[in-house]
Design an enzyme around this catalytic site. Sequence first.
Site, short mmCIF file in Angstrom:
data_model
loop_
_atom_site.label_atom_id
_atom_site.label_comp_id
_atom_site.label_asym_id
_atom_site.label_seq_id
_atom_site.Cartn_x
_atom_site.Cartn_y
_atom_site.Cartn_z
N CYS A 81 0.85 -1.21 0.00
CA CYS A 81 0.00 0.00 0.00
C CYS A 81 0.88 1.25 0.00
O CYS A 81 1.56 1.51 -0.98
CB CYS A 81 -0.97 -0.07 1.20
N HIS A 174 -3.61 -5.20 0.71
CA HIS A 174 -2.97 -5.66 1.94
C HIS A 174 -3.05 -7.19 1.98
O HIS A 174 -4.07 -7.73 2.40
CB HIS A 174 -3.68 -5.08 3.16
N GLU A 176 -1.75 -9.07 4.07
CA GLU A 176 -1.87 -9.49 5.48
C GLU A 176 -3.29 -9.39 6.00
O GLU A 176 -3.61 -9.90 7.06
CB GLU A 176 -0.90 -8.66 6.35
#
Lengths: 198, 249
Positions: A81, A174, A176
Amino acid sequence: MKTAVVVDYGAGNVGSISNFLRNFDFKVKISSAAKCIMDADLVVLPGVGSFGPAKLSLDFIQACQSILNRASAGKPILGICLGFQLMTMSSQESEGTSGLGLFHATTRRLMDGPVIGWAETFPSNASITPNGSYYFNHSFGVFETSDFDVYTLSGSEPYIAYARKNKMVGTQFHPEKSQQAGIDFFVTLLNDCWQELK
Amino acid sequence: MKKLAATVLVKDGIVVNSLSFRNYRPIGSVDQIITRLQEWEVDEITVLNLSHSSNPLRDFNQTFSESLLSGINTPIAYGGGITSKSDAESIIAAGSERVVLSAFHWTAEKSREISVNLGDQAVLIHVPLVQRGGVFLVGNTPSTFQDFLAHIPGDWGGELFIKDQNMDGNTSRVEFFKRVSTFTNNLTSPILAGGGISSLKEVEALLQLPFIKGVAIGNWLNREELIIPRIKHGIGTSIRLRDLMGFVK
């Protein structure tokens, strides 16, 4: 044990990405020390934040040169990002502040407004294609594709969702926080791009 | 792609449900509820800590166990007593993707202060609205929705979590949000709709409104446990709803 350094520039979601990497058996350190950045198996520039203050912070903690040295040495770097945007030349978010310049592209504002949620990526020239939908949270994006070995796009005004140049990888989404799709994406990266980290 | 979010209210360390933030009833442990929501692949979890102290980071760490945080790969937006830039930054660093700020304490200055390092998109403003005589009030304060919106810069990149706090059954949720949109037309910020949403029909109708980017489900989750996977996987829902959600995950 393989090591990952999450670069601490003061505003990133260092907790989330650290937890994610630990699930792949990385020993994770949150640091900005030059030696840590150079020696780690993987360096991550985390997401969440604003371009100008983040770059100023990287300058202040003298992390920029270490990251550039690492890139020259051909070692793996992942920008997520904002971290991806910091790897470009500059951003409309903070005119007059230069980025790390690892990618010859610029970051500009999304004309359709912020994307806060899940979006699909669509196949382009990527040899590994992160199919499916991922979690995005951004108001700015990278649009120029010419500097990348591989990339995929997303959005109605297509911006880069994932791009790769040598061992450097940027994701606008993202991984994650993208549930199983994020895990699958990272596994694919380890298999296709960063075999030395497997 | 539109999103389906879950709202989790935490009071004294456990998940509760409530009606208009009154009459709390315990539902279960934070670990258990959030783990289940993640298993159901809800798109985002908004956690509102109602018993916050003057130390939001400590509250966050008491709400989320280390083992829970290490297993969460669903975006979390956390709110509870966050009033400053340092509060917000420490919560994000600890494991939340976004911070939830209350509209009651919102000002343009606060917007600038908190967003300076984190960026606007790290902020979700919680805006409970009450309709009184054709006027939208922010919660039970004399402040109007228009007063509140006057503090939001036109190019602000965060998200508004607008909740119908009346839930009186006199106005349909869709009509409510259509009226809300007459005030928010000039904003670029996405709107997450919530407040008493409790039927598939409502979810479908709200997601069809172009300015609504997602719906947040709260108490309904406790009454109808499998509603998230039902909506996500289109079980017992119309094809149209499936299209609106973009079932690709």
